[in-house]
Design an enzyme around this catalytic site. Structure first.
Site, PDB file in Angstrom:
ATOM      1  N   HIS A   8       0.867  -1.234  -0.010  1.00 32.12           N
ATOM      2  CA  HIS A   8       0.036   0.016  -0.028  1.00 32.12           C
ATOM      3  C   HIS A   8       0.812   1.240   0.055  1.00 32.12           C
ATOM      4  O   HIS A   8       0.421   2.389   0.590  1.00 32.12           O
ATOM      5  CB  HIS A   8      -1.002   0.009   1.103  1.00 32.12           C
ATOM      6  CG  HIS A   8      -1.844  -0.997   1.197  1.00 32.12           C
ATOM      7  ND1 HIS A   8      -2.652  -1.586   0.028  1.00 32.12           N
ATOM      8  CD2 HIS A   8      -2.666  -1.714   2.141  1.00 32.12           C
ATOM      9  CE1 HIS A   8      -3.392  -2.493   0.132  1.00 32.12           C
ATOM     10  NE2 HIS A   8      -3.640  -2.519   1.571  1.00 32.12           N
ATOM     11  N   ASP A  45      -8.053 -13.204   1.245  1.00 31.88           N
ATOM     12  CA  ASP A  45      -7.310 -11.997   1.058  1.00 31.88           C
ATOM     13  C   ASP A  45      -6.636 -11.936  -0.272  1.00 31.88           C
ATOM     14  O   ASP A  45      -5.377 -12.216  -0.534  1.00 31.88           O
ATOM     15  CB  ASP A  45      -6.282 -11.728   2.115  1.00 31.88           C
ATOM     16  CG  ASP A  45      -5.604 -10.457   1.955  1.00 31.88           C
ATOM     17  OD1 ASP A  45      -5.761  -9.755   1.105  1.00 31.88           O
ATOM     18  OD2 ASP A  45      -4.380 -10.044   2.831  1.00 31.88           O
ATOM     19  N   HIS A  55      -9.727   1.597   0.655  1.00 33.23           N
ATOM     20  CA  HIS A  55      -9.566   0.362   1.565  1.00 33.23           C
ATOM     21  C   HIS A  55     -10.650   0.568   2.749  1.00 33.23           C
ATOM     22  O   HIS A  55     -10.514   0.301   3.702  1.00 33.23           O
ATOM     23  CB  HIS A  55      -8.289   0.472   2.187  1.00 33.23           C
ATOM     24  CG  HIS A  55      -7.766  -0.780   2.767  1.00 33.23           C
ATOM     25  ND1 HIS A  55      -8.356  -1.435   3.943  1.00 33.23           N
ATOM     26  CD2 HIS A  55      -6.552  -1.527   2.188  1.00 33.23           C
ATOM     27  CE1 HIS A  55      -7.700  -2.646   3.881  1.00 33.23           C
ATOM     28  NE2 HIS A  55      -6.544  -2.687   2.966  1.00 33.23           N
ATOM     29  N   GLU A  77     -11.410  -3.879  -2.765  1.00 30.15           N
ATOM     30  CA  GLU A  77     -10.463  -2.704  -3.147  1.00 30.15           C
ATOM     31  C   GLU A  77     -10.305  -3.136  -4.750  1.00 30.15           C
ATOM     32  O   GLU A  77      -9.678  -3.787  -5.070  1.00 30.15           O
ATOM     33  CB  GLU A  77      -9.275  -3.085  -2.238  1.00 30.15           C
ATOM     34  CG  GLU A  77      -9.184  -2.806  -0.892  1.00 30.15           C
ATOM     35  CD  GLU A  77      -8.341  -3.658  -0.350  1.00 30.15           C
ATOM     36  OE1 GLU A  77      -6.770  -3.108  -0.611  1.00 30.15           O
ATOM     37  OE2 GLU A  77      -8.330  -4.707   0.582  1.00 30.15           O
TER      38      GLU A  77
END
Length: 312
Positions: free
Chosen positions: A95, A228, A165, A279
């Site tokens: 990120h 994830d 996010h 996202e």
């Protein structure tokens, strides 16, 4: 209104937006969506104070960049030059690094009752990335939808992958976990990852795997809910819980579906599975995987994307 003041003395503003049955609070710190209310029900995880966002946040509601998601080894090569980034997620850069866009104070460029545009200038060399990048994000409430428009321009070749996010809980924040949320996703492929959560490079079929959401499934039904992963989109996403449905559409090629399994209730105020993230973005580690859609941005180009979260 002033939400708080940083140790540097710089103030952070909170902008309130409303349209129809939607109401939102947006911070200039991290371009954070702090609250998003649908008919009075807040459906995104937020924090109470600026200090909480500085010390206890897992990117709650923020715009992440320059590069959302992971870059393997904290390095990539562009036009023959290797660039090294801060490593903040095992061996990877996540990120945007240790001081990414989520920890910057953005500038209000325009605001109205139902929309706000925030801008950020990231200088050449910021977190190791080349080129001065000018980014903007516009949040617009459209009666039943939150629309997010991103733009980015650069004065030298660079890579960019912006996303929001936010963690969603359609039952309402504090009303239990998201394991019972039902998801349908128009994605026939996903990106398998290695032990460090870096894509292997394969676009694997979801059919016959726990990653098949082409038919509705609850988050907790399979894979222990510990998602994830990036999914390759060929359409939209639908999430339903608590009598509320959220439809997600995007111009981006993928979406990182994270179910919040690593929230711990200690370092963060929220426990595991308190919210889920969708996202919308380009693929993780694209600068090192040329077979993926390119995230390279060059001078004279303008990168744009739009994502809409619509509530029914």
């Amino acid at each position: 209104m002033i939400f708080g003041t940083l140790p540097s003395g710089r103030q952070v503003e909170q902008v309130e937006l409303s349209s129809g049955r939607l109401r939102a609070e947006v911070l200039t710190y991290g371009a954070i969506v702090r609250t998003l209310e649908v008919s009075g029900r807040n459906v995104v995880l937020g924090l109470d104070t600026l200090d909480d966002y500085r010390t206890r946040s897992r990117y709650f509601g923020a715009v992440v960049g320059r590069y959302g998601n992971r870059i393997a080894g904290g390095r990539f090569t562009l036009d023959g030059t290797e660039y090294r980034l801060p490593v903040n997620n095992g061996p990877n850069s996540l990120h945007g690094g240790t001081e990414g866009f989520d920890s910057k104070v953005w500038t209000i460029a325009d605001r109205g009752d139902a929309s706000v545009t925030l801008t950020l200038v990231s200088p050449d060399g910021d977190q190791g990335y080349p080129g001065t990048l000018t980014a903007s994000v516009t949040y617009t409430l459209e009666d039943d939808a939150l629309r997010i428009d991103y733009t980015a321009e650069t004065d030298a070749p660079t890579v960019v992958n912006l996303t929001n996010h936010s963690y969603f809980n359609l039952k309402g924040v504090g009303e239990g976990d998201i394991l019972d949320h039902v998801i349908r996703m128009e994605a026939d492929h996903y990106l398998p990852v290695d032990a460090d959560k870096i894509p292997t490079g394969e676009l694997a079929p979801v059919k016959g795997t726990p990653f098949d959401f082409t038919e509705p499934h609850t988050v907790g039904e399979r894979y222990d809910g510990a998602y994830d992963h990036c999914f390759v989109l060929n359409g939209g996403i639908t999430v339903a819980a608590g009598g509320l449905t959220m439809e997600v559409t995007t111009t981006e090629p993928g979406v990182q579906f994270y179910a919040g399994s690593m929230l711990d209730g200690v370092e963060t105020p929220y426990g595991p599975f308190a919210g889920l993230c969708l996202e919308t973005q380009h693929f993780p580690d694209s600068p090192n995987q040329p077979q993926f859609p390119s995230t390279v941005l060059r001078p004279g180009e303008r990168r744009t994307s739009t994502t809409t979260y619509r509530f029914i």
